[in-house]
Design an enzyme around this catalytic site. Structure first.
Site, mmCIF file in Angstrom:
data_model
loop_
_atom_site.group_PDB
_atom_site.id
_atom_site.type_symbol
_atom_site.label_atom_id
_atom_site.label_comp_id
_atom_site.label_asym_id
_atom_site.label_seq_id
_atom_site.Cartn_x
_atom_site.Cartn_y
_atom_site.Cartn_z
ATOM 1 N N ASP A 1 1.064 -1.133 -0.049
ATOM 2 C CA ASP A 1 -0.019 -0.104 0.106
ATOM 3 C C ASP A 1 0.935 1.219 0.036
ATOM 4 O O ASP A 1 2.168 1.191 -0.564
ATOM 5 C CB ASP A 1 -0.964 -0.200 1.079
ATOM 6 C CG ASP A 1 -2.344 0.630 0.776
ATOM 7 O OD1 ASP A 1 -2.195 1.782 0.589
ATOM 8 O OD2 ASP A 1 -3.374 0.031 0.985
ATOM 9 N N HIS B 1 2.128 1.694 -3.405
ATOM 10 C CA HIS B 1 1.024 2.674 -3.937
ATOM 11 C C HIS B 1 1.652 4.015 -3.819
ATOM 12 O O HIS B 1 0.863 5.040 -4.154
ATOM 13 C CB HIS B 1 -0.032 2.642 -3.212
ATOM 14 C CG HIS B 1 -0.911 1.530 -3.474
ATOM 15 N ND1 HIS B 1 -2.286 1.133 -2.881
ATOM 16 C CD2 HIS B 1 -0.668 0.258 -3.966
ATOM 17 C CE1 HIS B 1 -2.632 -0.201 -2.948
ATOM 18 N NE2 HIS B 1 -1.438 -0.772 -3.897
#
Length: 311
Positions: free
Chosen positions: A132, A155
């Protein structure tokens, strides 16, 4: 902390909202020594429903700091957290450096460092690769500095998501500088939800001297953020007002044809967004020039602009 600490994989031992290691209401804490916190998250990740449902049970964070002041964290390692690796909530004067944070690319919600309702926080010279955000700056933060961070996989480095809950605090004074991102799904990102229950602000945000290597969406403002498969109910424009946003000397390669996406809120359009010396080539070459897309924003440009400014 000089040893190798392993978390139990039995989720029932944590209770409904407990984290693994938590430091709370401490002044002058120093956490150092090169030790490793291994969350052993692989057995728990299948039970994480948060990527699919807004109403989900949150798994334990590896290391959480709550209401601490004058904290120094240096040289520790966090592996395979069940959820976030390091969380800061209501902290003041926090310095984290020389940290190593690692989880597989497909591990859900394993944000490297998540910061919320905190002020005067410095994160520097750390290597973060997760499933993430490498660093996520949530609501209610001020005077946050992220420098010299190597990010990937993950991310990217994100502000938000903002505007999901009622009575969120504003975000003001963020500097992300001298960082390198490789192979991430996003680069430097601001994300806010539509249907915000309350109005809030995010302002005075600077991304400077960032190197991208095969990064998708290297520069992105997304004010229609929704990670779920069905978002048809999110029709009302975001009420998070973005202003005084600076992207300076952003260079490298994009794995997506659209290298710059500035999608602001129709209800409260972005103000004073600046792009200075941006050079993002398509990573697979072939002579194709990357493109940019803009909505509900008037951008100020200076210096090199690849992709070309929005038409």
């Amino acid at each position: 902390m000089q040893g190798y600490l392993k978390a139990t994989t039995d989720l029932s031992t944590y209770g409904p909202s407990a984290d693994w290691v938590e430091f709370g209401s401490v002044d002058g804490l120093i956490l150092t020594g090169g030790g490793t916190f291994d969350g052993q998250g692989a057995k728990s990740w299948p039970f994480n429903k948060c990527p699919m449902s807004k109403d989900c049970n949150v798994l334990p964070t590896n290391i959480k700091f709550v209401s601490t002041t004058n904290t120094i964290v240096r040289g520790i390692t966090s592996l395979n957290s069940k959820f976030f690796h390091i969380g800061l909530v209501d902290c003041k004067d926090f310095s984290g450096s020389g940290m190593k944070i690692s989880a597989p690319e497909n591990s859900p919600n394993t944000d490297g460092i998540h910061i919320e309702r905190s002020s005067r926080v410095s994160i520097s010279e750390s290597v973060i690769g997760t499933g993430d955000d490498c660093v996520s700056i949530g609501q209610g933060n001020s005077q946050i500095s992220v420098t010299g961070v190597t990010c990937g996989p993950g991310h990217g480095i994100s502000v938000g998501s903002l505007g999901r809950y009622a009575n969120e605090g504003d975000v003001k004074g963020l500097l992300v500088k001298d960082c390198k991102l490789s192979g991430t799904k996003n680069g430097i990102r601001i994300k806010t939800w539509a249907n915000s229950p309350n109005a809030s602000f995010a302002s005075n945000i600077t991304f400077q001297n960032i190197v991208m290597n095969k990064v998708a969406n290297p520069i992105i403002i997304d004010q229609k953020y929704c990670p779920y498969s069905s978002c048809s109910s999110l029709q009302t424009p975001s009420r998070v007002k973005l202003s005084d946003i600076y992207f300076k000397n952003i260079r490298g390669t994009s794995s997506s044809p659209v290298a710059v996406t500035l999608e602001c809120s129709k209800g409260v359009p972005c103000q004073n967004v600046n792009l200075q010396d941006v050079h993002l080539d398509l990573s697979d070459g072939g002579g194709t020039v990357t493109t940019a897309t803009c909505k509900n924003v008037i951008v100020k440009y200076s210096g090199t602009q690849i992709p070309p400014p929005c038409g």
